[in-house]
Every structure is written in structure tokens, then in C-alpha cells.
Design a protein around this motif. Structure first.
Motif, PDB file in Angstrom:
ATOM      1  N   GLU A 137      41.641 -48.845  14.927  1.00 15.40           N
ATOM      2  CA  GLU A 137      42.259 -48.851  16.246  1.00 15.40           C
ATOM      3  C   GLU A 137      41.240 -49.212  17.324  1.00 15.40           C
ATOM      4  OE1 GLU A 137      43.559 -44.794  16.433  1.00 15.40           O
ATOM      5  OE2 GLU A 137      44.792 -44.997  14.634  1.00 15.40           O
ATOM      6  N   LEU A 138      41.736 -49.758  18.418  1.00 11.81           N
ATOM      7  CA  LEU A 138      40.907 -49.998  19.594  1.00 11.81           C
ATOM      8  C   LEU A 138      41.791 -50.028  20.820  1.00 11.81           C
ATOM      9  CD1 LEU A 138      41.384 -53.155  20.607  1.00 11.81           C
ATOM     10  CD2 LEU A 138      39.835 -53.652  18.738  1.00 11.81           C
ATOM     11  N   ASP A 139      41.175 -49.914  21.979  1.00 15.05           N
ATOM     12  CA  ASP A 139      41.871 -50.016  23.260  1.00 15.05           C
ATOM     13  C   ASP A 139      41.218 -51.136  24.055  1.00 15.05           C
ATOM     14  OD1 ASP A 139      43.317 -47.740  22.562  1.00 15.05           O
ATOM     15  OD2 ASP A 139      42.073 -46.388  23.754  1.00 15.05           O
ATOM     16  N   PHE A 140      42.013 -51.808  24.881  1.00 18.40           N
ATOM     17  CA  PHE A 140      41.437 -52.803  25.785  1.00 18.40           C
ATOM     18  C   PHE A 140      42.153 -52.737  27.130  1.00 18.40           C
ATOM     19  CE2 PHE A 140      44.929 -55.383  24.238  1.00 18.40           C
ATOM     20  CZ  PHE A 140      45.246 -56.219  25.295  1.00 18.40           C
ATOM     21  N   ILE A 141      41.445 -53.176  28.152  1.00 21.06           N
ATOM     22  CA  ILE A 141      41.940 -53.115  29.521  1.00 21.06           C
ATOM     23  C   ILE A 141      42.724 -54.381  29.850  1.00 21.06           C
ATOM     24  CG2 ILE A 141      41.237 -52.995  31.951  1.00 21.06           C
ATOM     25  CD1 ILE A 141      38.804 -51.358  31.037  1.00 21.06           C
ATOM     26  N   GLU A 142      43.862 -54.187  30.484  1.00 16.48           N
ATOM     27  CA  GLU A 142      44.719 -55.292  30.910  1.00 16.48           C
ATOM     28  C   GLU A 142      43.913 -56.342  31.669  1.00 16.48           C
ATOM     29  OE1 GLU A 142      48.870 -55.770  33.450  1.00 16.48           O
ATOM     30  OE2 GLU A 142      47.705 -53.944  33.673  1.00 16.48           O
ATOM     31  N   GLY A 143      44.161 -57.587  31.338  1.00 13.31           N
ATOM     32  CA  GLY A 143      43.469 -58.691  31.979  1.00 13.31           C
ATOM     33  C   GLY A 143      42.305 -59.233  31.168  1.00 13.31           C
ATOM     34  N   ASN A 144      41.889 -58.516  30.152  1.00 15.34           N
ATOM     35  CA  ASN A 144      40.762 -58.935  29.327  1.00 15.34           C
ATOM     36  C   ASN A 144      41.257 -59.908  28.249  1.00 15.34           C
ATOM     37  OD1 ASN A 144      38.329 -59.236  28.039  1.00 15.34           O
ATOM     38  ND2 ASN A 144      37.965 -57.037  27.775  1.00 15.34           N
ATOM     39  N   LYS A 145      41.598 -61.115  28.698  1.00 15.88           N
ATOM     40  CA  LYS A 145      42.191 -62.116  27.809  1.00 15.88           C
ATOM     41  C   LYS A 145      41.244 -62.550  26.704  1.00 15.88           C
ATOM     42  CE  LYS A 145      45.216 -63.823  31.422  1.00 15.88           C
ATOM     43  NZ  LYS A 145      45.507 -64.906  32.346  1.00 15.88           N
ATOM     44  N   ARG A 146      39.973 -62.657  27.014  1.00 17.03           N
ATOM     45  CA  ARG A 146      38.983 -63.088  26.019  1.00 17.03           C
ATOM     46  C   ARG A 146      38.919 -62.084  24.863  1.00 17.03           C
ATOM     47  NH1 ARG A 146      35.011 -66.604  26.171  1.00 17.03           N
ATOM     48  NH2 ARG A 146      35.214 -66.900  28.400  1.00 17.03           N
ATOM     49  N   ALA A 147      38.807 -60.802  25.192  1.00 19.17           N
ATOM     50  CA  ALA A 147      38.746 -59.771  24.156  1.00 19.17           C
ATOM     51  C   ALA A 147      40.054 -59.706  23.379  1.00 19.17           C
ATOM     52  CB  ALA A 147      38.433 -58.415  24.775  1.00 19.17           C
ATOM     53  N   ARG A 148      41.164 -59.767  24.094  1.00 19.36           N
ATOM     54  CA  ARG A 148      42.451 -59.714  23.406  1.00 19.36           C
ATOM     55  C   ARG A 148      42.570 -60.854  22.397  1.00 19.36           C
ATOM     56  NH1 ARG A 148      48.566 -59.567  25.977  1.00 19.36           N
ATOM     57  NH2 ARG A 148      49.626 -59.722  23.959  1.00 19.36           N
ATOM     58  N   GLY A 149      42.114 -62.036  22.755  1.00 22.31           N
ATOM     59  CA  GLY A 149      42.145 -63.170  21.838  1.00 22.31           C
ATOM     60  C   GLY A 149      41.326 -62.897  20.580  1.00 22.31           C
ATOM     61  N   TYR A 151      40.523 -59.906  19.374  1.00 28.39           N
ATOM     62  CA  TYR A 151      41.151 -58.829  18.621  1.00 28.39           C
ATOM     63  C   TYR A 151      42.351 -59.338  17.822  1.00 28.39           C
ATOM     64  CZ  TYR A 151      38.448 -56.051  21.995  1.00 28.39           C
ATOM     65  OH  TYR A 151      37.450 -55.521  22.777  1.00 28.39           O
ATOM     66  N   GLU A 152      43.166 -60.176  18.446  1.00 33.36           N
ATOM     67  CA  GLU A 152      44.324 -60.720  17.735  1.00 33.36           C
ATOM     68  C   GLU A 152      43.874 -61.642  16.601  1.00 33.36           C
ATOM     69  OE1 GLU A 152      46.705 -62.278  20.961  1.00 33.36           O
ATOM     70  OE2 GLU A 152      47.736 -60.344  21.217  1.00 33.36           O
ATOM     71  N   LYS A 153      42.831 -62.427  16.831  1.00 36.92           N
ATOM     72  CA  LYS A 153      42.283 -63.288  15.769  1.00 36.92           C
ATOM     73  C   LYS A 153      41.832 -62.445  14.576  1.00 36.92           C
ATOM     74  CE  LYS A 153      37.957 -65.124  15.394  1.00 36.92           C
ATOM     75  NZ  LYS A 153      36.785 -65.891  15.781  1.00 36.92           N
ATOM     76  N   MET A 154      41.309 -61.261  14.856  1.00 40.50           N
ATOM     77  CA  MET A 154      40.806 -60.382  13.801  1.00 40.50           C
ATOM     78  C   MET A 154      41.909 -59.537  13.161  1.00 40.50           C
ATOM     79  SD  MET A 154      37.752 -61.442  13.790  1.00 40.50           S
ATOM     80  CE  MET A 154      37.278 -60.464  12.393  1.00 40.50           C
ATOM     81  N   GLY A 155      43.148 -59.717  13.601  1.00 41.88           N
ATOM     82  CA  GLY A 155      44.275 -59.039  12.958  1.00 41.88           C
ATOM     83  C   GLY A 155      44.805 -57.815  13.665  1.00 41.88           C
ATOM     84  N   PHE A 156      44.315 -57.519  14.855  1.00 45.79           N
ATOM     85  CA  PHE A 156      44.833 -56.383  15.619  1.00 45.79           C
ATOM     86  C   PHE A 156      46.133 -56.776  16.309  1.00 45.79           C
ATOM     87  CE2 PHE A 156      40.360 -55.319  15.283  1.00 45.79           C
ATOM     88  CZ  PHE A 156      40.356 -53.939  15.124  1.00 45.79           C
ATOM     89  N   ARG A 157      47.028 -55.812  16.437  1.00 48.21           N
ATOM     90  CA  ARG A 157      48.298 -56.005  17.134  1.00 48.21           C
ATOM     91  C   ARG A 157      48.505 -54.866  18.131  1.00 48.21           C
ATOM     92  NH1 ARG A 157      47.376 -60.317  16.079  1.00 48.21           N
ATOM     93  NH2 ARG A 157      48.030 -61.457  14.269  1.00 48.21           N
TER      94      ARG A 157
END
Length: 183
Positions: A137-149, A151-157
């Protein structure tokens, strides 16, 4: 836990080294996290919140990581400098020991070189070797598009949202998103 050093090539051809930080890295680790928190608003602390951390406290924190059977921290060193860090924490209770949490930080000059991907891959391997971990699990802050990308590439949803969980420097509130990766 201790991570045995591994070398790999960055996308730009330079050599990088993943390893556990030692107490000898304390000063560089403090400088790293302060710089990283200055470069982005998406870490969980502002730079000034690290002002109270002493070198002795950081050394103690790093020593404790070596003795922690339920967690692991790795750093990525490039050209003798700390470029990034990643940490995984394993739950220990009977009901939740199938879960782990991960956090990552990279200096801006090292973005898009493959460091984040490689650190996550190593953490997934460590979690898999543990045998009982089923999700990270992980948390990310809204607006952090780079990190979200990443995380999603690594299989997080995304699995949930904490509305207005983070107060930004300008006083505005943003959501914090929870993500899970199944192993």
C-alpha cells in the motif's frame, strides 16, 4: 533488515547503487530529505519540519533500520550522492501481516532515469520473499501526476480517498489517495 548492495545502469548510462543506509550516511540523508522536500510539495513534510532533527537522531533512526525485522530502507547513490530513498514497512499483527506500506522520494535531477522503478522492483522482491505479504500500500497527494504515473506503471490502483487530508502551504486543502498493489 539489511539490503545487500546492487549496482545497475541508469537510463543515461551512469552507474547507480542500491544499498541500506548506515549511520555514516546520516548527514547526507538529512540533506537529501530536506532538498527533496524543497523540490516538491508532494512529500509529507515541509522542509522546515526537518529543522529539529539532529544528526544523532538521524544516526539512531538509521541504526534502528538495521535491526528492524519488519522494515527495510534502501537508498540509491549516483556519483557518490544520495539520489533517492525507498522504505517498506511490514505489518506484524495476525490480522494484517499480509500488508506492507511503501514510501519513496527522489531528487528532481534524478527523475526519469529508472531509479523509482528499480527501487519498487527491489521492494516487491523483498516483500515476495517474506512469503506472507499479499498487498503493498501507499498514499499520494492529489496533483502528484508524476508519482501517480509511476505507481500505476508499477501495478498500484487507487482504492480510496481521504478528502482534504493535506493542507498545502497556501492554505488550500487537497485529497490524499490510497493505492494498493496485489502481489
Amino acid at each position: 533488515m539489511v539490503f545487500k548492495e546492487k549496482e545497475f545502469k541508469l537510463k543515461d548510462g551512469r552507474n547507480a547503487f542500491l544499498r541500506s543506509p548506515s549511520a555514516d550516511d546520516a548527514e547526507n540523508m538529512l540533506q537529501f530529505i530536506i532538498k527533496a522536500s524543497r523540490e516538491t510539495d508532494f512529500l509529507m513534510k515541509f522542509p522546515e519540519e526537518f529543522a529539529g532533527f539532529t544528526l544523532d537522531q538521524e544516526k539512531a533512526f538509521l541504526r534502528a533500520n538495521y535491526d528492524n525485522k519488519n522494515g527495510l530502507m534502501i537508498i540509491c547513490a549516483v556519483d557518490g550522492r544520495i539520489a533517492g530513498s525507498c522504505q517498506i514497512s511490514f505489518r506484524a499483527g495476525k490480522k494484517d501481516r499480509h500488508r506492507a506500506s511503501v514510501a519513496i522520494a527522489l531528487l528532481q535531477e534524478f527523475w526519469n532515469l529508472g531509479i523509482g522503478t528499480r527501487m519498487f522492483e527491489e521492494m516487491f522482491q523483498v516483500a515476495g520473499e517474506r512469503g506472507n505479504v499479499r498487498q503493498i500500500e501507499l498514499d499520494f497527494i492529489e496533483g502528484n501526476k508524476r508519482a501517480r504515473g509511476l505507481y500505476e506503471k508499477m501495478g498500484f490502483r487507487i482504492t480510496g480517498v481521504k478528502p482534504d487530508a493535506i493542507r498545502m502551504r497556501d492554505g488550500s486543502f487537497v485529497n490524499e489517495y490510497m493505492m494498493v498493489k496485489r502481489l
